[in-house]
Design a protein around this motif. Structure first.
Motif, PDB file in Angstrom:
ATOM      1  N   GLU A  32      47.651  36.422  68.876  1.00  0.00           N
ATOM      2  CA  GLU A  32      47.815  35.739  67.570  1.00  0.00           C
ATOM      3  C   GLU A  32      49.324  35.215  67.766  1.00  0.00           C
ATOM      4  O   GLU A  32      49.337  33.945  67.643  1.00  0.00           O
ATOM      5  CB  GLU A  32      47.837  36.735  66.382  1.00  0.00           C
ATOM      6  CG  GLU A  32      46.811  37.017  65.689  1.00  0.00           C
ATOM      7  CD  GLU A  32      46.181  35.845  64.998  1.00  0.00           C
ATOM      8  OE1 GLU A  32      44.879  35.727  64.864  1.00  0.00           O
ATOM      9  OE2 GLU A  32      46.914  35.170  64.174  1.00  0.00           O
TER      10      GLU A  32
ATOM     11  N   ARG B 281      48.045  31.347  68.416  1.00  0.00           N
ATOM     12  CA  ARG B 281      47.374  30.769  66.875  1.00  0.00           C
ATOM     13  C   ARG B 281      48.405  29.338  66.664  1.00  0.00           C
ATOM     14  O   ARG B 281      49.564  29.564  66.646  1.00  0.00           O
ATOM     15  CB  ARG B 281      47.628  31.728  65.846  1.00  0.00           C
ATOM     16  CG  ARG B 281      47.099  31.055  64.560  1.00  0.00           C
ATOM     17  CD  ARG B 281      46.592  31.817  63.348  1.00  0.00           C
ATOM     18  NE  ARG B 281      45.690  32.971  63.523  1.00  0.00           N
ATOM     19  CZ  ARG B 281      44.314  32.697  63.275  1.00  0.00           C
ATOM     20  NH1 ARG B 281      43.954  31.346  62.977  1.00  0.00           N
ATOM     21  NH2 ARG B 281      43.613  33.607  63.507  1.00  0.00           N
ATOM     22  N   GLY B 282      47.750  28.384  66.827  1.00  0.00           N
ATOM     23  CA  GLY B 282      48.336  27.254  66.243  1.00  0.00           C
ATOM     24  C   GLY B 282      48.881  26.459  67.263  1.00  0.00           C
ATOM     25  O   GLY B 282      49.782  25.225  67.274  1.00  0.00           O
TER      26      GLY B 282
ATOM     27  N   ASP C 250      41.786  28.790  67.026  1.00  0.00           N
ATOM     28  CA  ASP C 250      42.218  29.981  65.809  1.00  0.00           C
ATOM     29  C   ASP C 250      41.084  30.647  65.047  1.00  0.00           C
ATOM     30  O   ASP C 250      40.997  31.956  65.102  1.00  0.00           O
ATOM     31  CB  ASP C 250      42.551  29.017  64.626  1.00  0.00           C
ATOM     32  CG  ASP C 250      44.174  28.563  65.028  1.00  0.00           C
ATOM     33  OD1 ASP C 250      44.707  28.828  66.318  1.00  0.00           O
ATOM     34  OD2 ASP C 250      44.805  27.851  64.298  1.00  0.00           O
ATOM     35  N   SER C 251      39.822  30.109  65.320  1.00  0.00           N
ATOM     36  CA  SER C 251      38.672  30.899  64.867  1.00  0.00           C
ATOM     37  C   SER C 251      38.094  31.883  65.856  1.00  0.00           C
ATOM     38  O   SER C 251      37.754  33.107  65.268  1.00  0.00           O
ATOM     39  CB  SER C 251      37.468  29.979  64.548  1.00  0.00           C
ATOM     40  OG  SER C 251      36.692  29.521  65.680  1.00  0.00           O
TER      41      SER C 251
ATOM     42  N   SER D 225      40.400  34.884  65.255  1.00  0.00           N
ATOM     43  CA  SER D 225      39.925  35.691  64.163  1.00  0.00           C
ATOM     44  C   SER D 225      38.778  36.472  64.698  1.00  0.00           C
ATOM     45  O   SER D 225      38.616  37.901  64.300  1.00  0.00           O
ATOM     46  CB  SER D 225      39.845  34.917  63.072  1.00  0.00           C
ATOM     47  OG  SER D 225      40.974  34.175  62.679  1.00  0.00           O
TER      48      SER D 225
END
Lengths: 180, 180
Positions: B20, B24-25, B91-92, B95
Motif C-alpha cells: 500500500e 497505491r496511486g 489500486d483494486s 485491495s
C-alpha cells in the motif's frame, strides 16, 4: 523514463510509511540480522537513512542552490549511525526518520524548483560535477535500493528454513558477496 | 535463525501495508515499468501475489494437513495474473490482495499449528517432499523477495537519471540478466 520532480517527491514521501509497515515492532533477530560482517541490518539501514536526511541529500541540494562560488559537497560518513544509535530502539529511529523526511520534503516542495534550477551543478567529492536533477534522482534510487536491501536481508534470515526451495528463491542467494 | 511461526505470520501480515505504502496511486510509468521482456512490473508482482494467495501457499498447506493419502501439490501457474488482470487497476489489486491475505492468515492462525504438524510433509511437483514448516518459510521469503523486486524495478526506471551515481548504486545494476 524522464525525470519528473513530482513523481520523485511522491516516491520519497512513501518511504517512511513503507518502513513503518515493514519494520515497526519487528522481532529482534529480524531487525538485527545482516548479510555478514560489515553489512547493514534493517536497524542499520534506518540509521543510515537518517544520516542521509541530516547530512547528505538536502545539504547538497542547498549547496547547489546557494550563492557560494564553491559548490563542493562535503564527504558523507556512511557509518555515522553506528556510534550515534547505540542506545536507540528501531521504533524511535523510524519515528525520527519520518519526521526528518517530512521536514526535508516540505523544504524541497517550498523551493518550487524550475527546470533551469534542476540543471544547476555541484561538485561531488568522488565523481565531480553533478546536476541537482541527478542528485534528486539518486536520492530516490538510494531509498529504493535500501528498501530492497531490507527485504533481502530479512529474507536471508530464513535461508536455512526453506529447505529445497533455496535455488528457486533468488533473493536468498543475491549478493553472495554482500554489499551494503 | 530457527523458524518461528508467530514471527513468520507477523511478516506475512506486514506485506499488504508495505505494498500500500509503496504502490497505491503510483504514477503509471513506475507502476508498469519492468526490467525487460518477460519480467514483472510492480503491477505484475501484485497480480502474482494474488495468485499465490488463491492457488499456492494455503492450498498446499491444506493438502499437507488433509487426511488424503495423496499429498501431491498441484503445479502453480506463475503467469495466471497476466490474462486475469488485463482490465484491473493496481489500486483494486492492492485491495484484493489485502483481503485475501487477511483471510488466509485468519485461517492459518485458526489452525494453531503444533511443531508436530509443522513437520508434516507434502510433495512438491519439482523437488519432492517438503515440510509444512519449509512451505511457510518459503511463503515469507517469497513475499520479501517480491518486495525487494518491486523496489529494484522502480529504482531501475531512474537508471538514466542519476548520471555519475550509477556505479555507486548497486540496485541499478542488480540482475543484469533479469529474473522475475
Amino acid at each position: 523514463m524522464r525525470f519528473d520532480l513530482d513523481n520523485s517527491i511522491d516516491i520519497l514521501r512513501r518511504t517512511p510509511a513503507t518502513l513503518e509497515a515493514l519494520l515497526r515492532g519487528l522481532a529482534e533477530p529480524l531487525m538485527r540480522g545482516n548479510e555478514g560482517q560489515e553489512t547493514f541490518s534493517p536497524f542499520d539501514v534506518v540509521g543510515h537513512l537518517i544520516d542521509g536526511e541530516e547530512t547528505d541529500w538536502m545539504t547538497r541540494a542547498r549547496i547547489i542552490l546557494s550563492d557560494s562560488a564553491d559548490k563542493s559537497f562535503i564527504p558523507y560518513d556512511r557509518f555515522r549511525h553506528r556510534a550515534r544509535n547505540v542506545d536507540r530502539t528501531l521504533d524511535s529511529l523510524l519515528s525520527e526518520f519520518a519526521r526528518l523526511r517530512a521536514d526535508n520534503l516540505a523544504e524541497l516542495n517550498g523551493w518550487r524548483l524550475t527546470e533551469q534550477q534542476l540543471d544547476l551543478k555541484g561538485v561531488h567529492p568522488t565523481f565531480g560535477p553533478v546536476t541537482l536533477r541527478e542528485l534528486l534522482a539518486a536520492w530516490v534510487v538510494h531509498d529504493l535500493g535500501h528498501i530492497a536491501q531490507i527485504a533481502r536481508v530479512m529474507a536471508k534470515q530464513y535461508r536455512d528454513e526453506v529447505g529445497p526451495w533455496t535455488p528457486f528463491m533468488p533473493v536468498l542467494t543475491d549478493h553472495e558477496v554482500p554489499r551494503s
